[in-house]
Design a protein around this motif. Structure first.
Motif, PDB file in Angstrom:
ATOM      1  N   LYS A  55       0.829  -1.216   0.000  1.00 33.37           N
ATOM      2  CA  LYS A  55       0.000   0.000   0.000  1.00 33.37           C
ATOM      3  C   LYS A  55       0.862   1.264   0.000  1.00 33.37           C
ATOM      4  N   HIS A  56       2.105   1.116   0.425  1.00 33.06           N
ATOM      5  CA  HIS A  56       3.025   2.255   0.495  1.00 33.06           C
ATOM      6  C   HIS A  56       4.142   2.152  -0.540  1.00 33.06           C
ATOM      7  N   GLY A  57       3.908   1.337  -1.578  1.00 29.97           N
ATOM      8  CA  GLY A  57       4.832   1.265  -2.694  1.00 29.97           C
ATOM      9  C   GLY A  57       6.079   0.440  -2.460  1.00 29.97           C
ATOM     10  N   SER A  58       6.037  -0.495  -1.571  1.00 34.66           N
ATOM     11  CA  SER A  58       7.197  -1.340  -1.305  1.00 34.66           C
ATOM     12  C   SER A  58       6.730  -2.787  -1.185  1.00 34.66           C
ATOM     13  N   SER A  59       7.613  -3.671  -0.768  1.00 32.62           N
ATOM     14  CA  SER A  59       7.220  -5.067  -0.566  1.00 32.62           C
ATOM     15  C   SER A  59       7.858  -5.591   0.714  1.00 32.62           C
ATOM     16  N   GLY A  60       7.388  -6.750   1.151  1.00 29.62           N
ATOM     17  CA  GLY A  60       7.913  -7.360   2.366  1.00 29.62           C
ATOM     18  C   GLY A  60       9.358  -7.795   2.247  1.00 29.62           C
ATOM     19  N   ASP A  61       9.874  -7.827   1.019  1.00 29.45           N
ATOM     20  CA  ASP A  61      11.267  -8.236   0.802  1.00 29.45           C
ATOM     21  C   ASP A  61      12.266  -7.262   1.438  1.00 29.45           C
ATOM     22  N   ILE A  62      11.870  -6.001   1.604  1.00 31.45           N
ATOM     23  CA  ILE A  62      12.823  -5.033   2.182  1.00 31.45           C
ATOM     24  C   ILE A  62      13.152  -5.370   3.630  1.00 31.45           C
ATOM     25  N   LEU A  63      12.262  -6.099   4.318  1.00 28.02           N
ATOM     26  CA  LEU A  63      12.513  -6.433   5.720  1.00 28.02           C
ATOM     27  C   LEU A  63      13.591  -7.504   5.878  1.00 28.02           C
ATOM     28  N   SER A  64      13.926  -8.221   4.802  1.00 22.67           N
ATOM     29  CA  SER A  64      14.962  -9.247   4.904  1.00 22.67           C
ATOM     30  C   SER A  64      16.364  -8.647   4.909  1.00 22.67           C
ATOM     31  N   ASP A  65      16.489  -7.384   4.498  1.00 27.21           N
ATOM     32  CA  ASP A  65      17.780  -6.702   4.522  1.00 27.21           C
ATOM     33  C   ASP A  65      17.834  -5.800   5.761  1.00 27.21           C
ATOM     34  N   PRO A  66      18.759  -6.057   6.693  1.00 28.99           N
ATOM     35  CA  PRO A  66      18.811  -5.267   7.927  1.00 28.99           C
ATOM     36  C   PRO A  66      19.009  -3.763   7.715  1.00 28.99           C
TER      37      PRO A  66
END
Length: 144
Positions: A65-76
């Motif tokens: 909804k904010h233009g990103s994905s859950g994949d960004i959380l895998s990178d500290p």
């Protein structure tokens, strides 16, 4: 102690159920005992486990909804590069779940670098009062 619910059910089927007066109980009563074991060994009480954690599919839904994905959380490094985006997604998720405050829970370290079992927490509102417009606004971002 029985290893599995299957073993428990077969043991119950082989057992004659008797009351405290020594009378044999009806098959319906034996079935009630079987049901009790089934519900005890059920995974149903854990159906909501993990639903109050912002991760996986839940995080992905709100981050999209904010233009990103859950994949960004895998990178500290997301704490430096995408902190505001994640904060907005977490705010939406928390408000949808009925939250209006957040808590930072921590274990302080002693000067020797050892934790002594003590904990601390800071609870803050996710809202602020705008004195110019007299409105309540959300105040939750990725600032450190």
């Amino acid at each position: 102690m029985l290893a599995t619910s299957t073993a428990a059910r077969s043991l119950l089927r082989a057992t004659r159920f008797t009351s405290s007066t020594g009378r044999t109980l009806a098959p319906a009563t034996a079935q009630t005992a079987l049901s009790a074991i089934r519900s005890f060994a059920s995974i149903e009480p854990y159906a909501d486990y993990g639903k109050s954690v912002f991760t996986g599919r839940v995080a992905d839904e709100y981050l999209k909804k904010h233009g990103s994905s859950g994949d960004i959380l895998s990178d500290p490094s997301w704490t430096k590069t995408h902190a505001d985006t994640v904060a907005k997604a977490v705010l939406d998720w928390a408000v949808d779940r009925g939250a209006n405050t957040y808590c930072h829970w921590f274990q302080p370290m002693a000067s020797s670098g050892v934790r002594h079992g003590q904990t601390g927490q800071v609870q803050n509102m996710m809202m602020k009062f705008n004195r110019t417009t007299n409105d309540v606004e959300f105040d939750f971002d990725g600032k450190m």
